[in-house]
Design a protein around this motif. Structure first.
Motif, PDB file in Angstrom:
ATOM      1  N   LEU A   7     -39.684 -92.182  61.018  1.00  0.00           N
ATOM      2  CA  LEU A   7     -38.447 -92.346  61.774  1.00  0.00           C
ATOM      3  C   LEU A   7     -37.254 -91.846  60.978  1.00  0.00           C
ATOM      4  CD1 LEU A   7     -38.996 -96.026  62.963  1.00  0.00           C
ATOM      5  CD2 LEU A   7     -39.396 -93.960  64.312  1.00  0.00           C
ATOM      6  N   SER A   8     -36.287 -91.312  61.682  1.00  0.00           N
ATOM      7  CA  SER A   8     -35.019 -90.953  61.056  1.00  0.00           C
ATOM      8  C   SER A   8     -34.197 -92.235  60.908  1.00  0.00           C
ATOM      9  CB  SER A   8     -34.267 -89.950  61.936  1.00  0.00           C
ATOM     10  OG  SER A   8     -33.810 -90.583  63.120  1.00  0.00           O
ATOM     11  N   GLN A  11     -33.090 -93.393  64.312  1.00  0.00           N
ATOM     12  CA  GLN A  11     -34.162 -93.993  65.101  1.00  0.00           C
ATOM     13  C   GLN A  11     -34.460 -95.412  64.625  1.00  0.00           C
ATOM     14  OE1 GLN A  11     -37.027 -90.857  64.373  1.00  0.00           O
ATOM     15  NE2 GLN A  11     -36.856 -90.114  66.489  1.00  0.00           N
ATOM     16  N   ARG A  12     -34.417 -95.634  63.302  1.00  0.00           N
ATOM     17  CA  ARG A  12     -34.629 -96.980  62.758  1.00  0.00           C
ATOM     18  C   ARG A  12     -33.585 -97.944  63.304  1.00  0.00           C
ATOM     19  NH1 ARG A  12     -34.924 -94.809  57.827  1.00  0.00           N
ATOM     20  NH2 ARG A  12     -37.034 -94.094  57.641  1.00  0.00           N
ATOM     21  N   LEU A  15     -34.269 -98.731  67.000  1.00  0.00           N
ATOM     22  CA  LEU A  15     -35.437 -99.566  67.241  1.00  0.00           C
ATOM     23  C   LEU A  15     -35.341-100.959  66.619  1.00  0.00           C
ATOM     24  CD1 LEU A  15     -38.230 -96.892  66.720  1.00  0.00           C
ATOM     25  CD2 LEU A  15     -37.564 -97.942  68.877  1.00  0.00           C
ATOM     26  N   ARG A 137     -44.416 -87.580  68.130  1.00  0.00           N
ATOM     27  CA  ARG A 137     -43.105 -88.088  67.716  1.00  0.00           C
ATOM     28  C   ARG A 137     -43.194 -89.546  67.281  1.00  0.00           C
ATOM     29  NH1 ARG A 137     -40.927 -87.514  72.740  1.00  0.00           N
ATOM     30  NH2 ARG A 137     -39.280 -88.935  72.145  1.00  0.00           N
ATOM     31  N   GLY A 138     -42.483 -89.877  66.237  1.00  0.00           N
ATOM     32  CA  GLY A 138     -42.550 -91.207  65.657  1.00  0.00           C
ATOM     33  C   GLY A 138     -41.934 -92.302  66.501  1.00  0.00           C
ATOM     34  N   GLU A 139     -40.789 -92.028  67.130  1.00  0.00           N
ATOM     35  CA  GLU A 139     -40.090 -93.084  67.860  1.00  0.00           C
ATOM     36  C   GLU A 139     -40.930 -93.685  68.983  1.00  0.00           C
ATOM     37  OE1 GLU A 139     -35.649 -94.154  69.526  1.00  0.00           O
ATOM     38  OE2 GLU A 139     -36.124 -92.068  69.088  1.00  0.00           O
ATOM     39  N   VAL A 142     -43.691 -95.968  67.390  1.00  0.00           N
ATOM     40  CA  VAL A 142     -43.194 -97.248  66.886  1.00  0.00           C
ATOM     41  C   VAL A 142     -42.720 -98.121  68.053  1.00  0.00           C
ATOM     42  CG1 VAL A 142     -41.464 -98.367  65.426  1.00  0.00           C
ATOM     43  CG2 VAL A 142     -42.649 -96.319  64.610  1.00  0.00           C
ATOM     44  N   HIS A 143     -42.124 -97.513  69.063  1.00  0.00           N
ATOM     45  CA  HIS A 143     -41.642 -98.272  70.221  1.00  0.00           C
ATOM     46  C   HIS A 143     -42.780 -99.028  70.897  1.00  0.00           C
ATOM     47  CE1 HIS A 143     -40.223 -99.033  74.330  1.00  0.00           C
ATOM     48  NE2 HIS A 143     -39.063 -99.222  73.735  1.00  0.00           N
ATOM     49  N   GLU A 163     -43.643 -98.246  60.205  1.00  0.00           N
ATOM     50  CA  GLU A 163     -43.698 -96.795  59.980  1.00  0.00           C
ATOM     51  C   GLU A 163     -45.024 -96.400  59.342  1.00  0.00           C
ATOM     52  OE1 GLU A 163     -40.283 -94.131  58.953  1.00  0.00           O
ATOM     53  OE2 GLU A 163     -39.403 -96.072  58.410  1.00  0.00           O
TER      54      GLU A 163
END
Length: 194
Positions: A7-8, A11-12, A15, A137-139, A142-143, A163
């Protein structure tokens, strides 16, 4: 050597951060009559405010407030206005560490929350892998893990923990995709030999 990030920083915050938008605060941080009755049982005004803030942060985003963390001023004002106190009183909250811990335990019981454990790690890896099958994509990965934990009344672990699980989920999904491609190639090659 830097560790890989899923995550950037933005984004952290999106979230895991405490909402400061009026609509989001109204959605998550309006105290009920039961909440206000519970707060009145606290002796000091600063402890009422601190308890209320802890209650709100446990409900959303679903984590404990770090002992050295100061909530955003707009969120603090939003909560303080509901209980009729000055938001600056939060600075006096839980001068004794035991008070903060006792409040956290009381709130966990009240909200039926439990700590993040190994089974939750495995559950996050599973739902993260399914999501990572559809996106890299990471977001979103994690979401979906956050949604899973909230639905099962689990306190959120640190962002770095999710993460790491998300990175593992993405690796698992990539291996599965690679294996599916390899199996298709093997099947196609076998079909050509016939």
């Amino acid at each position: 050597m830097s560790r890989r990030a899923l995550l950037s920083p933005e984004q952290r915050i999106r979230l895991f951060g405490i909402p400061v938008d009026q609509a989001e605060m109204a959605r998550h941080y309006v105290l009920s009559a039961e909440d206000l009755a519970l707060l009145r049982a606290k002796r000091r005004v600063s402890n009422r405010l601190g308890f209320a803030v802890q209650l709100c942060v446990l409900r959303y985003p679903g984590r404990a407030l770090d002992p050295v963390e100061a909530p955003p001023v707009s969120m603090l004002s939003f909560v303080a206005n509901q209980i009729g106190t000055d938001p600056r009183r939060f600075g006096d909250y839980a001068r004794r560490g035991e008070t903060r811990r006792e409040h956290l335990i009381e709130l966990q019981k009240l909200l039926n929350l439990r700590s993040f454990g190994l089974a939750d790690w495995r559950g996050c890896l599973q739902v993260g892998s399914v999501e990572a099958w559809a996106t890299d994509r990471g977001e979103p990965i994690v979401h979906v893990m956050l949604s899973h934990l909230r639905a099962t009344n689990v306190l959120l672990p640190a962002a770095t923990v999710l993460e790491r699980i998300g990175l593992a989920a993405r690796v698992r999904a990539r291996k599965k995709a690679f294996q599916a491609l390899a199996d298709d190639l093997t099947d196609a090659k076998a079909g050509c030999r016939r």
